[in-house]
Design a protein around this motif. Sequence first.
Motif, PDB file in Angstrom:
ATOM      1  N   UNK A 191       0.655  -1.188   0.183  1.00 58.65           N
ATOM      2  CA  UNK A 191       0.008  -0.076  -0.035  1.00 58.65           C
ATOM      3  C   UNK A 191       0.852   1.165  -0.038  1.00 58.65           C
ATOM      4  N   UNK A 192       2.030   1.079   0.593  1.00 54.90           N
ATOM      5  CA  UNK A 192       2.881   2.354   0.641  1.00 54.90           C
ATOM      6  C   UNK A 192       3.555   2.678  -0.655  1.00 54.90           C
ATOM      7  N   UNK A 193       4.290   1.513  -1.285  1.00 57.21           N
ATOM      8  CA  UNK A 193       4.580   1.810  -2.600  1.00 57.21           C
ATOM      9  C   UNK A 193       3.526   2.006  -3.609  1.00 57.21           C
ATOM     10  N   UNK A 194       2.283   1.544  -3.556  1.00 59.51           N
ATOM     11  CA  UNK A 194       1.318   2.022  -4.490  1.00 59.51           C
ATOM     12  C   UNK A 194       1.218   3.628  -4.257  1.00 59.51           C
ATOM     13  N   UNK A 195       0.935   4.229  -3.108  1.00 62.23           N
ATOM     14  CA  UNK A 195       0.817   5.577  -3.156  1.00 62.23           C
ATOM     15  C   UNK A 195       2.085   6.347  -3.614  1.00 62.23           C
ATOM     16  N   UNK A 196       3.333   5.909  -3.230  1.00 65.40           N
ATOM     17  CA  UNK A 196       4.314   6.462  -4.223  1.00 65.40           C
ATOM     18  C   UNK A 196       4.499   6.328  -5.764  1.00 65.40           C
ATOM     19  N   UNK A 197       3.991   5.250  -6.197  1.00 65.07           N
ATOM     20  CA  UNK A 197       3.778   4.923  -7.748  1.00 65.07           C
ATOM     21  C   UNK A 197       2.724   5.898  -8.104  1.00 65.07           C
ATOM     22  N   UNK A 198       1.714   6.002  -7.542  1.00 66.58           N
ATOM     23  CA  UNK A 198       0.478   7.042  -8.079  1.00 66.58           C
ATOM     24  C   UNK A 198       1.189   8.489  -8.129  1.00 66.58           C
TER      25      UNK A 198
END
Length: 223
Positions: A191-198
């Motif tokens: 979830x943390x990396x998804x935010x950064x990706x977005x």
Amino acid sequence: MPSQLNLLSAVTLAAVLLLLHASGAPVGDAPTDIPTGEPSGDEEEEVGPSDLLGASPVWHAVLGVTKSHKKEFEDEFLHELKYHFLENYKVSSLPAGCPLSNFSKEACLHRLAHGLLVYTVLLKHVEKEYPGNLICSVAKYYSGLLINLSKDKMRNPEQVTALTSSQEAQLLGGLDQRNAFERKMTAHSILRQLHHFLVDSKRAITKREGKKGRQAFGTRQLL
């Protein structure tokens, strides 16, 4: 990870949905395809505000949801674990984002769609560790909308091909072999990396939509 979030009430989600309908953004399930290779793209172009992917209210919705994950993590572990602790549990198969330079808009759209489809699969691990988690469910839904919007902007959306069941099993298989604590940390890390990706994807897409898009629709309020 608690299933009920004070930050994401049903009223807030309903308001976002109304905003999406008013803007004409498509509403539907996430696609099941994934690009197999790096596409060739076009040059950067100037577009009107109504055509800007970076201006879509879907970004505000999904980034608001994923940004709230930090508080959820800290609440679950009573602030005994710092958020950056999740750096120790990065998934090796995370998709690459679009760099700010040397990539065309078309290539960035493919990177965005590809990445979100991979994350959609990875979110199944989050669902397994935290059944009914609201952040995961809402992020998955709005990621599906962004995939559809991205494909609508592509010159060659047919290059986006389906992820096979064996590829999906390979992606998730290694995550299940960890112990209980590691599996939970991995779920939070996704979830943390998804935010950064977005965040990075929105910045890159907005840049390629030209000067008008950068002036009219900044990203700083979503970071």
